[in-house]
Write an enzyme that holds these catalytic residues in place. Structure first.
Site, mmCIF file in Angstrom:
data_model
loop_
_atom_site.group_PDB
_atom_site.id
_atom_site.type_symbol
_atom_site.label_atom_id
_atom_site.label_comp_id
_atom_site.label_asym_id
_atom_site.label_seq_id
_atom_site.Cartn_x
_atom_site.Cartn_y
_atom_site.Cartn_z
ATOM 1 C CG HIS A 526 4.612 -1.968 -7.727
ATOM 2 N ND1 HIS A 526 4.523 -2.888 -6.708
ATOM 3 C CD2 HIS A 526 3.489 -1.217 -7.629
ATOM 4 C CE1 HIS A 526 3.397 -2.694 -6.038
ATOM 5 N NE2 HIS A 526 2.751 -1.691 -6.579
ATOM 6 C CD GLU A 527 2.782 2.047 -9.384
ATOM 7 O OE1 GLU A 527 1.642 1.596 -9.630
ATOM 8 O OE2 GLU A 527 3.151 2.300 -8.209
ATOM 9 C CG HIS A 530 -0.511 -2.234 -9.805
ATOM 10 N ND1 HIS A 530 -1.046 -3.222 -9.004
ATOM 11 C CD2 HIS A 530 0.156 -1.396 -8.966
ATOM 12 C CE1 HIS A 530 -0.703 -3.001 -7.741
ATOM 13 N NE2 HIS A 530 0.025 -1.915 -7.688
ATOM 14 C CD GLU A 587 -0.505 -2.654 -4.275
ATOM 15 O OE1 GLU A 587 0.660 -2.409 -4.638
ATOM 16 O OE2 GLU A 587 -1.491 -2.028 -4.690
ATOM 17 C CG ASP A 591 5.909 -5.370 -4.261
ATOM 18 O OD1 ASP A 591 5.881 -4.253 -4.805
ATOM 19 O OD2 ASP A 591 5.675 -5.545 -3.040
#
Ligand SMILES: [Zn+2]
Length: 689
Positions: A526-527, A530, A587, A591
């Protein structure tokens, strides 16, 4: 998980068609054979939380978490309760133990221990706080009463940047998004007492009731202070805030990193927003030497300049006094504390009970001296072996991301080269900072709660403005080690995992890899993602906003992102409120991309191992169950409403349903077929990364 904001906003994604990467699921015969091999590690799945009367193909969130959802009550002092909150509660208890131990003895004046212990004591001394009444704010109240010109008002707002109270503008110093090796000053809209401009602008029944309750709250604080004409004051204050709200940008607009980057000279700022005394304001904010400022919402600044000139000075004084009370209410006598809880706790979040004074005292120490507490927390609770396993997983995820980019069918070779260069430059931080922040500047006294907080705010402001002209400090962390969260910083191009998130159900040192890759692996992915979501993709590996996209690739990306917006905008968690797909886009992309890449990394890492069945589940099944466990959560209605309006994170159940219904790997693991509720037709599924 969060992105660090301010000048540096996070980012995001890219795209893809890509064939599915799913591995064949073990056959029954093979499963039977495998079950005989006793696994050394547990599955990490808690079967007691599952509801096996719900088919995984119908509602995977409930299948994995159903019994927990049925059997769990949200604690009376909480607005929501889930995996994150359980860990947060636990971290808070650990921090409370540290601070209570310190508070039990005396310490040398000026030492770290003295500061933490005395700040805690100053918050707990309710008797003294009650007896003081408004005394700690008297001098500030007279400063407001003495404002006698618009220049004096500008000056007040400039000085008040240190405390961020009652100011329609917020200035800050952060990394320059177009030149990330330098700091620059920025300025943003601010000044509302409700969580978002939408609370002032929506005209449905529920919103009107909330606005009336806010007005009543203003009146209550005014009366508690013993001031006259509460009703009139509340009318005026609400009218000012409504005018500001109308001029403010929405949260969706504020996500746009290009639209919010407007670098102006001081002369250009004065032309954009004439009639406000910018020189006095900036001087008072200790920013007299700056040449440029990045204005996030230019049209708001123009409107603000007009509003500040049109509203009579006496009404601005009412606004300032109310916000002074509001911001300090929790640190004043009991009637103020209760009034603040009634509105912000009960009305806006649905809480039934105020948190204990001890817990609030801990939060105050955390928010004031967080890294000082963190140093002690790490010494007691961080497991160094967790770091080694995290390092390994992060590198596996990076490798899988690299493969995923290579495999993208929709991206040109030219854009892929840039994307790979960026991926290679991601920095990672795990556990805690190498260099601890010092708090030498802060003086703490056991009998001066509000003074402690004001002095601390002054020091933090000084720390921030001192950055101007200095090299960028790459050792800095945006979260303390005891924070249960993680973040990506687009200007640092780094992903950061504080110590406190490295615990079950995110990260279980005693569990098999499958559940860990589905949980913390999904978080790591997830990070990473981003950095390639709809905003993150706008900057490069150096952390600079720079367009490295071939136009056609960008169009491909946008088309996929739009499908994602449409999908999530269809989720309807409460009443007539739907998720804001455009607000949650970054977000949701993170995900989906994150879990997809974590799956690939897991497959790569275990490709030479036989697929062991544990607790009756295949590795692929445990992987997805690990993700679903992480997002188990229950909300109070009010809190759910607030989360949907203020976003950007989708409520936990949609982080499970939304992501998995797009992943062919999930369809394979659980044999999802047309007609199942978790099934989406292939042409509406999204794959970006
Ligand atoms: Zn995130």
């Amino acid at each position: 998980m969060n992105k660090v904001s301010a000048l540096a906003l996070g980012v995001a994604l890219s795209l893809g068609l890509a064939a599915c990467n799913g591995q064949p699921v073990a056959t029954n015969a093979k499963q039977a054979q495998l079950e005989q091999a006793a696994p050394a590690l547990s599955s990490g799945i808690d079967p007691a939380n599952m509801d096996t009367t719900v088919a995984p193909q119908q509602d995977f969130f409930r299948y994995v978490n159903g019994n927990w959802l049925t059997g769990t009550e949200i604690p009376a002092d909480k607005a929501r309760w889930g995996s994150f909150d359980e860990l947060r509660e636990n971290a808070e208890k650990q921090v409370l133990a540290i601070i209570q131990e310190l508070a039990a003895t005396g310490h040398a004046q000026g030492s770290d221990s003295q500061k933490m212990a005395d700040l805690y004591r100053s918050y707990l001394d309710e008797e003294r706080i009650n007896s003081l009444g408004l005394t700690p704010l008297r001098s500030e109240i007279s400063r407001i009463d003495n404002i006698d010109s618009s220049a004096a008002l500008s000056q007040y707002w400039g000085q008040n940047q240190r405390y961020r109270i009652g100011t329609p503008l917020a200035v800050y110093v952060g990394q320059d998004q177009r030149q990330s090796d330098q700091y620059i000053t920025g300025a943003s809209q601010a000044g509302l007492g409700m969580p978002d401009r939408d609370y002032y602008l929506k005209d449905d029944e529920r919103s009107k009731v909330l606005l009336a309750q806010y007005e009543a709250f203003i009146e209550t604080l005014w009366q508690l202070a013993g001031w006259d004409n509460a009703e009139q004051a509340a009318d005026n204050i609400l009218a000012i805030e409504t005018q500001l709200a109308k001029a403010q940008w929405s949260r969706i607009q504020n996500r746009d990193r290009n639209a919010t980057y407007n670098k102006l000279s001081k002369k250009e700022l004065a032309e954009l927003a004439p009639g406000f005394d910018w020189t006095t304001f900036l001087n008072a904010a200790d920013l007299n030497d700056i040449e440029h400022i990045v204005v996030r919402q230019p049209s708001y600044f123009s409107a603000f300049a007009k509003i500040q000139a049109e509203v009579p000075l006496a009404q601005w004084q009412q606004y300032l006094k109310f916000h002074l009370l509001r911001a300090n209410a929790n640190n004043l006598s009991e009637p103020f504390v209760n009034a603040s809880f009634d509105f912000y706790g009960r009305v806006l979040s649905g809480l039934q009970e105020q948190r204990s004074r001890e817990k609030r005292a801990v939060s105050t120490v955390e928010s004031t001296l967080g890294f000082m507490v963190g140093k002690e927390y790490v010494a007691r609770h961080f497991q160094p072996e967790a770091k080694a396993r995290m390092d390994e997983m992060i590198e596996n995820l990076r490798l899988a991301f690299k493969e995923a980019i290579n495999d993208l069918e929709w991206m040109s070779p030219q854009t892929k080269v840039e994307a790979q260069a960026k991926l290679g430059k991601f920095n990672t931080k795990i556990g805690y900072p190498d260099v601890w922040r010092d708090y030498d500047c802060v003086t703490i006294a056991a009998d001066d709660l509000i003074g402690n907080l004001r002095r601390s705010a002054e020091c933090e402001y000084q720390r921030m403005t001192d950055r101007l002209g200095q090299p960028v400090n790459r050792d800095e962390w945006g979260m303390t080690p005891q924070t249960v969260n993680a973040y990506y910083s687009s200007t640092m191009n780094e992903i950061v995992f504080p110590a406190a998130i490295l615990q079950p159900p995110f990260f279980n040192v005693n569990a098999d890899d499958a559940v860990n890759y589905g949980a913390i692996g999904g978080v790591i992915g997830h990070e990473f993602t981003h950095g390639f979501d709809d905003q993150g993709r706008r900057s490069d590996g150096e952390g600079n906003l720079r367009d490295w996209w071939v136009t056609d690739d960008e169009n491909q990306f946008r088309e996929r992102a739009q499908r994602m917006i449409d999908q999530y905008s269809n989720f309807n968690p409460i009443d007539d409120l739907r998720l804001q797909g455009a607000l949650g886009l970054g977000e949701n992309i993170a995900d989906l991309g994150g879990l997809t890449v974590a799956y690939k990394a897991y497959q790569n890492a275990t490709k030479d191992q036989p697929p062991v069945i544990i607790d009756g589940f295949t590795p692929e099944q445990r992987f997805f169950m690990g993700w679903a466990q992480v997002w188990r959560i229950k909300f109070r209605d009010e809190a759910l409403r607030q989360q949907v309006i203020t976003g950007p994170h989708s409520p936990g159940m949609y982080r499970v349903l939304g992501v998995l219904s797009n992943m062919p790997e999930f369809y394979q693991a659980f044999d999802v077929k047309p007609g199942d509720a978790m099934y989406r037709e292939e042409d509406v599924r999204v794959k970006i990364w």
